[in-house]
Design an enzyme around this catalytic site. Structure first.
Site, PDB file in Angstrom:
ATOM      1  CE  LYS A 188      29.728  49.661  29.495  1.00 20.06           C
ATOM      2  NZ  LYS A 188      30.559  50.747  30.029  1.00 20.06           N
ATOM      3  NE  ARG A 223      27.819  60.949  28.482  1.00 16.59           N
ATOM      4  CZ  ARG A 223      29.068  61.110  28.931  1.00 16.59           C
ATOM      5  NH1 ARG A 223      29.793  62.130  28.528  1.00 16.59           N
ATOM      6  NH2 ARG A 223      29.582  60.245  29.767  1.00 16.59           N
TER       7      ARG A 223
HETATM    8  N1  BES Z   1      26.765  52.637  32.169  1.00 19.78           N
HETATM    9  C1  BES Z   1      28.053  53.191  32.063  1.00 19.78           C
HETATM   10  C2  BES Z   1      28.574  53.766  33.376  1.00 19.78           C
HETATM   11  C3  BES Z   1      28.811  52.773  34.481  1.00 19.78           C
HETATM   12  C4  BES Z   1      30.063  52.249  34.697  1.00 19.78           C
HETATM   13  C5  BES Z   1      27.792  52.420  35.333  1.00 19.78           C
HETATM   14  C6  BES Z   1      30.272  51.366  35.735  1.00 19.78           C
HETATM   15  C7  BES Z   1      27.996  51.535  36.357  1.00 19.78           C
HETATM   16  C8  BES Z   1      29.255  51.013  36.565  1.00 19.78           C
HETATM   17  C9  BES Z   1      28.044  54.318  31.037  1.00 19.78           C
HETATM   18  O1  BES Z   1      27.151  54.175  30.008  1.00 19.78           O
HETATM   19  C10 BES Z   1      29.395  54.350  30.424  1.00 19.78           C
HETATM   20  O2  BES Z   1      29.758  53.419  29.770  1.00 19.78           O
HETATM   21  N2  BES Z   1      30.133  55.430  30.678  1.00 19.78           N
HETATM   22  C11 BES Z   1      31.441  55.578  30.168  1.00 19.78           C
HETATM   23  C12 BES Z   1      31.566  56.962  29.600  1.00 19.78           C
HETATM   24  C13 BES Z   1      32.808  57.183  28.786  1.00 19.78           C
HETATM   25  C14 BES Z   1      32.743  56.373  27.521  1.00 19.78           C
HETATM   26  C15 BES Z   1      32.909  58.653  28.484  1.00 19.78           C
HETATM   27  C16 BES Z   1      32.418  55.365  31.320  1.00 19.78           C
HETATM   28  O3  BES Z   1      32.096  55.747  32.450  1.00 19.78           O
HETATM   29  O4  BES Z   1      33.460  54.782  31.102  1.00 19.78           O
HETATM   30 MN    MN Z   2      27.953  53.073  28.396  1.00 22.69          MN
END
Ligand code: BES
Ligand code: MN
Ligand code: ZN
Length: 500
Positions: free
Chosen positions: A277, A351
């Site tokens: 990230k 997931r």
């Molecule tokens: N933990 C994150 C989702 C999240 C984002 C929670 C902001 C709280 C605040 C999750 O694991 C994630 O990174 N999801 C990605 C999925 C994508 C890579 C398909 C996302 O939402 O960008």
């Molecule tokens: Mn994630």
């Protein structure tokens, strides 16, 4: 903060709280004080914007002829309209107000507030106290240099209401739910160097003191069970992964109903892994265990109030880190279900955790239903903002019950769609399924479709709480920080529909 209920006013509170209805109509107690003070309340109302609308406050400081240091006039809205949630929010806002002005001991004179309404005075009084307690939460353990003047002052709140014993009884139960909410907020607020899978497991184990049976699966055990989806997420971290199973058995002995299951995503820190990230805001990912935190807090609430139901909570605990041992994009893992998963993006890790946790839960417990909670996607925040969670379900009745319970407790959830065309988007070219959909389209839905592939015929619902687990602003019963979202909702789902 100490909360008590009595039928008569305590001798010397330093803040006396009385109510006024819409259009500046004073309650009986307020009218009495107005008389004693030569009309100070009436003058305060006309000297301010106070109209008696709900959650407005106006203070009369150092009133002549009274021992109290201040009288707080609280707006109640139109007579007979204040309901459970309204009075909880009033209690919450009142606590914030009293702390702002520096009150230490307050008494709320709850007289006639419920007249003409549907809810009894003792029940409303209990809910006022519940809201007050929920708002009084603070996570201050790491503040070592706090100035006394910025610390909350309110130490005691007395609710003066008819039927104090009944109010106390209703409150007792709500207070145990608040204990669960506070536990979740604590866990979510802790930084990731303090709370990681092993230490979160230790926190869950403290519930055994309340009669919850807590079982811990180590990595070795998980490997034997074939949980390679969850293990793959944790493999880049120096912290070991865990799966924790918590059971509360409160159903009457004769009950033959299968138990209810709650499953939580517990990513104690989500860097994204190799699909790392960006730095900005990454600290937020300490609360990527909010789903697991809610399940643990729910178990505490249920055990605390000795709920008459059998429930299992399953939480998958991992840390998602980039390292030489981390999972790579393109890797294929075989999940416990036997389905193979192509990892396209290591940041779509929640997931993967849930895939094995759900499969394990349904095959071992054959539950009446499974509800999972997860801070799963940023896409749900794009869709719904930070005002409600998304609910996805293969069972309309279960979804309806969740929506109703959310309404009742002020933790709203909005039904989101599922469907075959979304499901196709997660077909992989080399494995059974891939862990992301097409570009960023319908991101929260394709995530839910992924989970659904790990659910057989079990009625299931998935709550995407990414927008709800943390709050950057104070609201009625929820101070900023970890919200504890999900605990009140699921406690209510159970109480209203399944407890005998
Ligand atoms: N933990 C994150 C989702 C999240 C984002 C929670 C902001 C709280 C605040 C999750 O694991 C994630 O990174 N999801 C990605 C999925 C994508 C890579 C398909 C996302 O939402 O960008
Ligand atoms: Mn994630
Ligand atoms: Zn995550």
């Amino acid at each position: 903060m100490k909360i008590t209920f009595t039928a008569r006013s305590p001798a010397e509170p330093d803040a006396l709280v009385v109510g006024a209805f819409a259009d500046r109509v004073l309650s009986a107690a307020a009218g009495e004080i107005d008389g004693q003070t030569g009309g100070a309340l009436t003058r305060a109302m006309s000297a301010s914007r106070f109209t008696g609308a709900s959650e407005q406050f106006v203070d009369v400081v150092a009133p002549a002829a009274l021992k109290a240091a201040r009288v707080v006039l609280a707006g109640l809205g139109k007579p007979g309209t204040i309901d459970e949630l309204g009075v909880q929010n009033l209690g919450g806002s009142l606590v914030a107000h009293l702390n702002r002005v520096g009150a230490k001991r307050a008494a709320v004179i709850f007289d006639g507030w419920s007249d003409g309404g549907k809810i009894s005075a003792p029940a409303l009084a209990a809910n006022l106290a519940y809201g007050a307690r929920l708002r009084s939460y603070r996570f201050a353990k790491y503040r070592t240099k706090e100035k006394p003047e910025s610390k909350p002052t309110l130490a005691a709140l007395t609710v003066v209401a008819p039927g104090p014993r009944q109010a106390q009884a209703v409150f007792g139960r709500l207070d145990r739910v608040a204990d669960g909410v506070f536990f979740t907020r604590d866990l979510v607020s802790e930084p990731a160097n303090v709370i990681y899978p092993v230490t979160l497991t230790a926190q869950a184990k403290t519930l055994s003191g309340l009669g919850v049976d807590v079982e811990v699966l180590t990595e070795a055990r998980m490997r034997k069970l074939g949980m390679n989806a969850i293990l793959g997420v944790g493999q880049g971290s120096s912290r070991e992964s865990r799966l924790v199973v918590m059971r509360w058995s409160g159903a009457p002995k004769r009950s033959k109903e299968p138990l209810l299951a709650f499953v939580g995503k517990g990513v104690t820190f989500d860097t994204g892994g190799i699909s790392i990230k960006p730095a900005g805001g990454m600290e937020d990912m300490k609360w990527d265990m909010g789903g697991a935190g809610a399940v643990i807090g729910l178990m505490k609430a249920l055990a605390g109030r000795r709920a008459k139901i059998d429930v299992v909570g399953v939480v998958g605990l991992v840390e998602n880190m980039p390292s030489a041992s981390a999972q790579r994009p393109g890797d294929v893992v075989t999940s416990m279900s036997g389905q193979t998963i192509e990892i396209i993006n290591t940041d779509a890790e929640g997931r993967l955790v849930l895939a094995d946790a759900l499969w394990y839960c349904q095959s071992r417990f054959k539950p009446r239903f499974m509800v999972d909670l997860a801070t799963l996607t940023g896409a749900i925040i794009v869709a719904l903002g930070k005002y409600q969670a998304g609910v996805f379900s293969n069972d309309d009745a279960l979804a309806d019950k969740l929506v109703a319970a959310g309404q009742a407790v002020g933790e709203p959830v909005w039904r989101m769609p599922l469907g075959e065309r979304y499901d196709k988007d997660i077909n992989s070219d080399i494995a059974d399924v891939k862990n992301v959909g097409k570009n960023r389209e319908a991101g929260s839905i394709t995530a839910a479709q992924f989970l659904l592939r790990f659910v057989n015929e079990t009625p299931w619902a998935h709550l995407d709480i990414a927008g709800m687990a943390w709050s950057k602003a104070d609201t009625g019963t929820v101070p900023k920080g970890g919200t504890g979202f999900g605990v009140r909702l699921l406690d209510r789902l159970i109480a209203d529909n399944y407890e005998k």
